[in-house]
Scaffold this motif. Structure first.
Motif, short mmCIF file in Angstrom:
data_model
loop_
_atom_site.label_atom_id
_atom_site.label_comp_id
_atom_site.label_asym_id
_atom_site.label_seq_id
_atom_site.Cartn_x
_atom_site.Cartn_y
_atom_site.Cartn_z
N ASP A 1 0.84 -1.19 0.00
CA ASP A 1 0.00 0.00 0.00
C ASP A 1 0.88 1.25 0.00
N SER A 2 0.30 2.37 -0.33
CA SER A 2 1.07 3.60 -0.48
C SER A 2 1.68 4.07 0.83
N THR A 3 1.03 3.80 1.95
CA THR A 3 1.59 4.19 3.25
C THR A 3 2.88 3.43 3.54
N THR A 4 2.89 2.14 3.26
CA THR A 4 4.08 1.33 3.49
C THR A 4 5.21 1.78 2.56
N LYS A 5 4.90 2.00 1.29
CA LYS A 5 5.91 2.49 0.35
C LYS A 5 6.50 3.81 0.81
N HIS A 6 5.64 4.71 1.27
CA HIS A 6 6.09 6.02 1.73
C HIS A 6 6.98 5.89 2.96
N THR A 7 6.60 5.03 3.90
CA THR A 7 7.39 4.83 5.12
C THR A 7 8.76 4.27 4.80
N ILE A 8 8.82 3.28 3.92
CA ILE A 8 10.11 2.72 3.50
C ILE A 8 10.96 3.81 2.87
N THR B 1 16.11 7.01 3.32
CA THR B 1 16.90 8.23 3.11
C THR B 1 17.58 8.70 4.39
N ARG B 2 17.15 8.15 5.53
CA ARG B 2 17.75 8.52 6.82
C ARG B 2 18.65 7.43 7.38
N THR B 3 18.75 6.32 6.69
CA THR B 3 19.48 5.17 7.21
C THR B 3 20.97 5.30 6.93
N SER C 1 19.46 -1.06 -3.23
CA SER C 1 19.43 -2.42 -2.68
C SER C 1 18.62 -2.46 -1.40
N LEU C 2 18.81 -1.47 -0.56
CA LEU C 2 18.06 -1.41 0.69
C LEU C 2 16.56 -1.30 0.41
N ARG C 3 16.18 -0.46 -0.54
CA ARG C 3 14.78 -0.32 -0.92
C ARG C 3 14.21 -1.66 -1.39
N ARG C 4 14.97 -2.36 -2.22
CA ARG C 4 14.47 -3.63 -2.76
C ARG C 4 14.36 -4.70 -1.67
N VAL C 5 15.35 -4.77 -0.77
CA VAL C 5 15.30 -5.76 0.32
C VAL C 5 14.09 -5.50 1.21
N ASP D 1 1.32 -9.39 6.58
CA ASP D 1 0.70 -9.23 7.90
C ASP D 1 1.53 -8.32 8.80
N ILE D 2 2.84 -8.28 8.59
CA ILE D 2 3.73 -7.40 9.34
C ILE D 2 4.05 -6.16 8.49
N GLY D 3 4.36 -6.38 7.22
CA GLY D 3 4.71 -5.28 6.34
C GLY D 3 6.06 -4.70 6.69
N TYR D 4 6.08 -3.43 6.97
CA TYR D 4 7.31 -2.73 7.31
C TYR D 4 7.04 -1.90 8.54
N CYS D 5 8.02 -1.85 9.43
CA CYS D 5 7.92 -0.94 10.56
C CYS D 5 9.24 -0.20 10.72
N GLN D 6 9.12 1.00 11.25
CA GLN D 6 10.28 1.86 11.41
C GLN D 6 11.36 1.14 12.20
N GLY D 7 12.58 1.25 11.74
CA GLY D 7 13.71 0.59 12.39
C GLY D 7 14.22 -0.60 11.60
N MET D 8 13.35 -1.20 10.79
CA MET D 8 13.80 -2.33 9.97
C MET D 8 14.90 -1.92 9.01
N SER D 9 14.88 -0.66 8.57
CA SER D 9 15.88 -0.22 7.60
C SER D 9 17.29 -0.25 8.19
N SER D 10 17.41 0.07 9.47
CA SER D 10 18.74 0.02 10.10
C SER D 10 19.25 -1.40 10.18
N LEU D 11 18.38 -2.34 10.55
CA LEU D 11 18.79 -3.74 10.61
C LEU D 11 19.13 -4.27 9.21
N ALA D 12 18.29 -3.94 8.25
CA ALA D 12 18.54 -4.40 6.87
C ALA D 12 19.84 -3.80 6.32
#
Length: 88
Positions: free
Chosen positions: A5-12, A17-19, A37-41, A51-62
């Motif tokens: 959904d657009s909200t998840t895309k926007h959050t990613i 850009t801050r990671t 690569s980070l965007r694609r992962v 069911d989980i989607g994306y949540c803030q903080g996953m980008s740092s781990l990825a």
């Protein structure tokens, strides 16, 4: 595969850009080779686990996984296994 959904895309997009802006792979003033690569992962994982989607903080781990995995494909597998192990 589920379409994000657009909200998840926007959050990613906002988070990548801050990671790790000072790391050479993600440096804002440099080539930013790891950003795509980070965007694609993150997108692939969110699509795989809708069911989980994306949540803030996953980008740092990825990003950490991407730095050490040395390939996008391997990073995706490792990140997904990490999220599965953690229950995400």
């Amino acid at each position: 595969d589920a379409e994000l959904d657009s909200t998840t895309k926007h959050t990613i997009e906002a988070d990548i850009t801050r990671t790790m802006p000072l790391h050479c792979l993600f440096w804002y003033g440099g080539a930013r080779l790891g950003v795509e690569s980070l965007r694609r992962v993150l997108t692939a994982h969110a699509e795989r686990a809708p069911d989980i989607g994306y949540c803030q903080g996953m980008s740092s781990l990825a990003a950490i996984v991407l730095i050490h995995a040395r390939s996008e494909e391997r990073a995706y597998v490792m990140f997904s296994q990490l999220m599965d192990t953690l229950g995400f």
